[in-house]
Enzyme design. Sequence first.
Site, PDB file in Angstrom:
ATOM      1  N   LYS A  41       0.843  -1.199   0.000  1.00 53.81           N
ATOM      2  CA  LYS A  41       0.000   0.000   0.000  1.00 53.81           C
ATOM      3  C   LYS A  41       0.881   1.252   0.000  1.00 53.81           C
ATOM      4  CE  LYS A  41      -1.691   2.555   3.090  1.00 53.81           C
ATOM      5  NZ  LYS A  41      -1.476   3.784   2.333  1.00 53.81           N
ATOM      6  N   GLY A  86       7.380   5.466   7.551  1.00 57.80           N
ATOM      7  CA  GLY A  86       6.525   6.647   7.615  1.00 57.80           C
ATOM      8  C   GLY A  86       6.843   7.425   8.875  1.00 57.80           C
ATOM      9  N   SER A  87       5.887   8.194   9.326  1.00 57.80           N
ATOM     10  CA  SER A  87       6.146   9.074  10.464  1.00 57.80           C
ATOM     11  C   SER A  87       6.112   8.279  11.777  1.00 57.80           C
ATOM     12  CB  SER A  87       5.086  10.169  10.504  1.00 57.80           C
ATOM     13  OG  SER A  87       3.824   9.575  10.662  1.00 57.80           O
ATOM     14  N   THR A  88       6.728   8.830  12.797  1.00 64.38           N
ATOM     15  CA  THR A  88       6.718   8.184  14.108  1.00 64.38           C
ATOM     16  C   THR A  88       5.292   8.111  14.649  1.00 64.38           C
ATOM     17  OG1 THR A  88       8.992   8.831  14.524  1.00 64.38           O
ATOM     18  CG2 THR A  88       7.667   8.348  16.462  1.00 64.38           C
ATOM     19  N   GLY A 108       3.711   5.286  13.012  1.00 60.86           N
ATOM     20  CA  GLY A 108       4.427   4.092  13.476  1.00 60.86           C
ATOM     21  C   GLY A 108       3.876   3.584  14.804  1.00 60.86           C
ATOM     22  N   GLU A 141      10.436   1.936  10.117  1.00 58.12           N
ATOM     23  CA  GLU A 141      11.446   2.931   9.725  1.00 58.12           C
ATOM     24  C   GLU A 141      10.752   4.280   9.826  1.00 58.12           C
ATOM     25  OE1 GLU A 141      14.529   2.204   9.215  1.00 58.12           O
ATOM     26  OE2 GLU A 141      14.359   0.034   9.073  1.00 58.12           O
ATOM     27  N   CYS A 164      14.197  11.004   5.292  1.00 61.24           N
ATOM     28  CA  CYS A 164      14.265  10.691   6.726  1.00 61.24           C
ATOM     29  C   CYS A 164      15.653  10.983   7.266  1.00 61.24           C
ATOM     30  CB  CYS A 164      13.877   9.244   6.962  1.00 61.24           C
ATOM     31  SG  CYS A 164      14.826   8.081   5.968  1.00 61.24           S
ATOM     32  N   GLU A 219      11.166  17.419  13.269  1.00 62.69           N
ATOM     33  CA  GLU A 219      11.638  16.964  11.966  1.00 62.69           C
ATOM     34  C   GLU A 219      10.965  17.840  10.917  1.00 62.69           C
ATOM     35  OE1 GLU A 219       9.865  13.318  10.536  1.00 62.69           O
ATOM     36  OE2 GLU A 219      11.694  12.864   9.448  1.00 62.69           O
TER      37      GLU A 219
HETATM   38  P1  NAD Z   1       2.786   8.836   7.237  1.00 64.50           P
HETATM   39  O1  NAD Z   1       3.124   8.161   8.507  1.00 64.50           O
HETATM   40  O2  NAD Z   1       1.774   9.897   7.226  1.00 64.50           O
HETATM   41  O3  NAD Z   1       2.300   7.781   6.149  1.00 64.50           O
HETATM   42  C1  NAD Z   1       3.071   6.656   5.797  1.00 64.50           C
HETATM   43  C2  NAD Z   1       2.144   5.574   5.266  1.00 64.50           C
HETATM   44  O4  NAD Z   1       1.307   5.115   6.311  1.00 64.50           O
HETATM   45  C3  NAD Z   1       1.213   6.018   4.147  1.00 64.50           C
HETATM   46  O5  NAD Z   1       1.139   4.982   3.189  1.00 64.50           O
HETATM   47  C4  NAD Z   1      -0.105   6.185   4.869  1.00 64.50           C
HETATM   48  O6  NAD Z   1      -1.226   6.065   4.015  1.00 64.50           O
HETATM   49  C5  NAD Z   1      -0.035   5.055   5.853  1.00 64.50           C
HETATM   50  N1  NAD Z   1      -0.942   5.176   6.994  1.00 64.50           N
HETATM   51  C6  NAD Z   1      -1.651   6.233   7.411  1.00 64.50           C
HETATM   52  N2  NAD Z   1      -2.360   5.916   8.521  1.00 64.50           N
HETATM   53  C7  NAD Z   1      -2.059   4.631   8.812  1.00 64.50           C
HETATM   54  C8  NAD Z   1      -2.455   3.743   9.844  1.00 64.50           C
HETATM   55  N3  NAD Z   1      -3.287   4.091  10.832  1.00 64.50           N
HETATM   56  N4  NAD Z   1      -1.936   2.486   9.840  1.00 64.50           N
HETATM   57  C9  NAD Z   1      -1.079   2.106   8.892  1.00 64.50           C
HETATM   58  N5  NAD Z   1      -0.674   2.900   7.877  1.00 64.50           N
HETATM   59  C10 NAD Z   1      -1.164   4.153   7.840  1.00 64.50           C
HETATM   60  O7  NAD Z   1       4.204   9.340   6.681  1.00 64.50           O
HETATM   61  P2  NAD Z   1       4.471  10.295   5.426  1.00 64.50           P
HETATM   62  O8  NAD Z   1       4.045  11.674   5.806  1.00 64.50           O
HETATM   63  O9  NAD Z   1       3.911   9.643   4.200  1.00 64.50           O
HETATM   64  O10 NAD Z   1       6.071  10.221   5.310  1.00 64.50           O
HETATM   65  C11 NAD Z   1       6.940  11.104   5.948  1.00 64.50           C
HETATM   66  C12 NAD Z   1       7.514  10.451   7.194  1.00 64.50           C
HETATM   67  O11 NAD Z   1       8.174   9.228   6.866  1.00 64.50           O
HETATM   68  C13 NAD Z   1       8.583  11.301   7.856  1.00 64.50           C
HETATM   69  O12 NAD Z   1       8.396  11.289   9.253  1.00 64.50           O
HETATM   70  C14 NAD Z   1       9.882  10.577   7.511  1.00 64.50           C
HETATM   71  O13 NAD Z   1      10.947  10.805   8.381  1.00 64.50           O
HETATM   72  C15 NAD Z   1       9.445   9.170   7.505  1.00 64.50           C
HETATM   73  N6  NAD Z   1      10.396   8.355   6.730  1.00 64.50           N
HETATM   74  C16 NAD Z   1      11.204   7.476   7.394  1.00 64.50           C
HETATM   75  C17 NAD Z   1      12.142   6.730   6.697  1.00 64.50           C
HETATM   76  C18 NAD Z   1      13.058   5.757   7.400  1.00 64.50           C
HETATM   77  O14 NAD Z   1      13.652   4.923   6.730  1.00 64.50           O
HETATM   78  N7  NAD Z   1      13.194   5.822   8.704  1.00 64.50           N
HETATM   79  C19 NAD Z   1      12.250   6.880   5.313  1.00 64.50           C
HETATM   80  C20 NAD Z   1      11.403   7.789   4.673  1.00 64.50           C
HETATM   81  C21 NAD Z   1      10.464   8.515   5.393  1.00 64.50           C
END
Ligand code: NAD
Length: 471
Positions: free
Chosen positions: A169, A220-222, A225, A242, A276, A372
């Site tokens: 997804k 994705g975001s903390t 996460g 991550e 990230c 961040e």
């Molecule tokens: P986000 O957490 O908003 O979304 C990430 C994904 O999670 C999307 O596909 C979203 O649709 C999905 N999502 C949303 N709600 C969810 C839920 N309740 N359960 C499961 N999945 C859900 O993150 P973003 O804004 O798309 O990305 C930016 C963030 O990602 C930043 O914090 C960045 O630091 C982090 N990031 C981390 C790494 C790493 O390797 N550590 C790499 C790239 C980005």
Amino acid sequence: MEKAYKLLINGRLVDGAATMPVINPATGEPFVDAPRADIGQLNEAVAAAKSAFPEWSKRPITERRELLIALSNALEERVPEFAALLTREQGKPLAQATMECMGCVFVIRGMASFDLSPKVLREDESMRAIEYRSPLGVVAAITPWNFPLILLINKVAPALLAGNTLVIKPAPTTPLTTLLLGEIFASLFPRGVINVIADQNDLGAALTHHPDIAKIAFTGSTATGRKVMSAAAGTIKRVTLELGGNDAALVLEDADLQETARKVFDGAMLNAGQICIAIKRVYVHESMYDAFCDELARLANDLVVGDGSELATQLGPIQNKAQYEKLQQLLDDARENGTVIAGGNVLSRPGYFIAPTIVRDVDDDALIVREEQFGPILPVLKYTDINGAIERINNSEYGLGGTVWGRDVSKAASIAERVNSGTVWVNKHMDIAADLPFRGAKQSGLGAELGLAGLEEYTQARVINVALTGC
Ligand code: NAD
């Protein structure tokens, strides 16, 4: 006419239950409709992956490896097409999009070269203990919008090699390259082994709570996460998280000013800072603070900002409107709590553009330092004493990456050991490769991606311990 994008469910490329517009961040305008799955399609995708698992997991690893190599070849042949689409949906300059696509090719090949042979843990006349690795089942791979392709491949390649099946997804604002990859998956892999759905941020919870998902591989975001981790608790799903980072660069007294400023600047501005492991705050020794700030400001003023599809562009737009608006609040805070010496404004043109921004004379507790930012805004902080600088760097809930810069390499490397992050680079940045595990410390994540450690995250270890004498 724009191409029609499809979901991939049980080996078939299908329409979504609905559609959703995808916006080009360089114009702020929608340019194509993507399919949007509903809960019924999510359940079909999980069921397909579940029924494909027994046959796929029993195949010899050599066969799965061959299919991964075929995937890397098919992707390599279509890099220009994937890169152009990536620029259009994500915004990054075409050269960076091409690098991301080629990175996928190398990661697939690198992961495919690993093996999961049984390991003899102990053996003598009386006993033999061997560790075996078996696949987990259905993996949910959930990705963000900053690197839609490589962060997906980092999950798909090890999951498949280990013998798992997948439901993928992507993020709602960047679904297209993942859906395009679904066409290649459909042409190469057995029915149900890989399924691709897309949502509008509404299916993540259902996917991560689904009882037939064995592992969640999430980037994705903390904040999200945390939700994923609690969703996993119901059936004790395996998770790799991550998450966010607030990586610091530490510029030592003996660093080469020009070269370090250039590398730190690039590490902060690549992909418009939406990485990230981008450098999100830089600590510079007081002896060169003023000159370092001036050099960063010069580099920012020289950067060519524009539509990523134009070849001269070095910095593209912010990927989506929500992030663009969040960055405007951080710019307000930067102006209030520091001195903006380059940029500091949005560009008056369509799309989500922010001028590359350098902020000096800013305190550790300013929002732009603590949060961040995930954008092209770099705060520069002064330090006098190295112990104090390390304490300030480590005083963060994040611990993803970081860099240390200095001419005396062994001194810089020993200082790097004191930074509490999953990866710290010395005199370089963003050296990520298939054979090097990547992981976050503290609230930046859980578990490793890439490397043998990353591959093993997609397996269950089982120890068979045999008595060789008596019974
Ligand atoms: P986000 O957490 O908003 O979304 C990430 C994904 O999670 C999307 O596909 C979203 O649709 C999905 N999502 C949303 N709600 C969810 C839920 N309740 N359960 C499961 N999945 C859900 O993150 P973003 O804004 O798309 O990305 C930016 C963030 O990602 C930043 O914090 C960045 O630091 C982090 N990031 C981390 C790494 C790493 O390797 N550590 C790499 C790239 C980005």
